[in-house]
Enzyme design. Sequence first.
Site, short mmCIF file in Angstrom:
data_model
loop_
_atom_site.label_atom_id
_atom_site.label_comp_id
_atom_site.label_asym_id
_atom_site.label_seq_id
_atom_site.Cartn_x
_atom_site.Cartn_y
_atom_site.Cartn_z
N ALA A 9 0.83 -1.20 0.00
CA ALA A 9 0.00 0.00 0.00
C ALA A 9 0.87 1.26 0.00
CB ALA A 9 -0.91 -0.01 1.22
N GLU A 10 2.04 1.16 0.61
CA GLU A 10 2.90 2.33 0.79
C GLU A 10 4.10 2.32 -0.15
OE1 GLU A 10 2.89 4.87 3.21
OE2 GLU A 10 0.88 4.25 3.83
N LYS A 49 22.43 -10.11 -3.06
CA LYS A 49 21.05 -9.98 -3.47
C LYS A 49 20.46 -8.85 -2.63
CE LYS A 49 17.86 -13.68 -4.65
NZ LYS A 49 17.43 -15.03 -4.29
N ASP A 57 4.93 -1.18 13.85
CA ASP A 57 4.05 -1.99 12.99
C ASP A 57 4.44 -3.47 13.15
OD1 ASP A 57 2.09 -2.61 11.14
OD2 ASP A 57 3.24 -1.98 9.39
N1 LIG Z 1 15.09 -7.25 3.10
C1 LIG Z 1 14.13 -8.07 2.72
N2 LIG Z 1 14.44 -9.32 2.30
C2 LIG Z 1 13.48 -10.17 1.88
N3 LIG Z 1 12.17 -9.87 1.84
C3 LIG Z 1 11.79 -8.64 2.22
C4 LIG Z 1 12.74 -7.68 2.68
N4 LIG Z 1 12.08 -6.55 3.01
C5 LIG Z 1 10.78 -6.80 2.77
N5 LIG Z 1 10.60 -8.04 2.30
C6 LIG Z 1 9.32 -8.68 1.89
O1 LIG Z 1 8.51 -7.70 1.28
C7 LIG Z 1 7.30 -7.50 2.02
C8 LIG Z 1 6.93 -6.03 2.01
O2 LIG Z 1 7.96 -5.27 2.61
P1 LIG Z 1 7.65 -4.18 3.72
O3 LIG Z 1 8.91 -3.48 4.02
O4 LIG Z 1 6.94 -4.86 4.83
O5 LIG Z 1 6.70 -3.18 2.93
P2 LIG Z 1 5.21 -2.68 3.18
O6 LIG Z 1 5.38 -1.30 3.72
O7 LIG Z 1 4.59 -2.73 1.82
O8 LIG Z 1 4.55 -3.60 4.17
C9 LIG Z 1 7.59 -8.07 3.41
O9 LIG Z 1 6.42 -8.50 4.05
C10 LIG Z 1 8.53 -9.22 3.08
O10 LIG Z 1 7.79 -10.33 2.62
MG LIG Z 2 5.13 -4.61 5.85
#
Ligand SMILES: Nc1ncnc2c1ncn2[C@@H]1O[C@H](COP(=O)(O)OP(=O)(O)O)[C@@H](O)[C@H]1O
Ligand SMILES: [Mg+2]
Length: 218
Positions: A15-16, A28, A128
């Site tokens: 969403a954000e 990676k 959160d």
């Molecule tokens: N550093 C990372 N390595 C692997 N997966 C990640 C990482 N950061 C985020 N994710 C994946 O991406 C999803 C969305 O990232 P997040 O930072 O939670 O964004 P949002 O603000 O959309 O919730 C997470 O729930 C996770 O599954």
């Molecule tokens: Mg998140």
Amino acid sequence: MGASKLEMEPFHRGAEANLFLSTIDSWKVVVKQRISKAYRNASLDDKIRRERTLSEVSTMHDAKAAGVKAPSITGVEAETDTFSMTFVDGTIARDCLDGMSPREATTLFEKLGAMIGLLHSGGIVHGDLTTSNIMVTLERDPFLVDFGMARRSSDPEDRGVDLHLLQLSIVTSHLKDASPLVKALATGYSKTAGRAIHESSWAKAREISRRGRYFAIR
Ligand SMILES: Nc1ncnc2c1ncn2[C@@H]1O[C@H](COP(=O)(O)OP(=O)(O)O)[C@@H](O)[C@H]1O
Ligand SMILES: [Mg+2]
């Protein structure tokens, strides 16, 4: 990011923010770009995105310095509200918790509690803390992600909100019995937060959940 463009593979649409997978040398990385919200006034929207991106980067970095397992920041481009971080090879707790044995789950939650204790005693709250923002590696180590709502705070109320939200997300999104998990969480937390923070944070968490129940029945 930056002058030389990286190959980016769409990874997650939130969403954000939109997230992409990429590589830097043999690393990676995950690239996270905050997107604009049409309902917000444009200049306010720019300001909010800029602030949240910079705050996410700095709190994630500080959390690591406090000993928390979280991605490492690998790059920041404030002009495009984008940053990159190391990829965590794992599954979000929301998707793997119910498949874990009770013993694996309590071990995970004790580690998680210890990590949140480090975060809180380091003067940071996550803001959160749900099972969607906790990743679990193959070795069953928890990592915290998504510091978009995190900030510096030593207020027991803010710490209590973190603990309350996490308990709520176990109860609402999982089939597992929450009470052994919460007990393990508290055991881990008490080991790293110190007695004063432990007692005030959990007292606030209990107070918040009582307040929630009160509003729910009105
Ligand atoms: N550093 C990372 N390595 C692997 N997966 C990640 C990482 N950061 C985020 N994710 C994946 O991406 C999803 C969305 O990232 P997040 O930072 O939670 O964004 P949002 O603000 O959309 O919730 C997470 O729930 C996770 O599954
Ligand atoms: Mg998140």
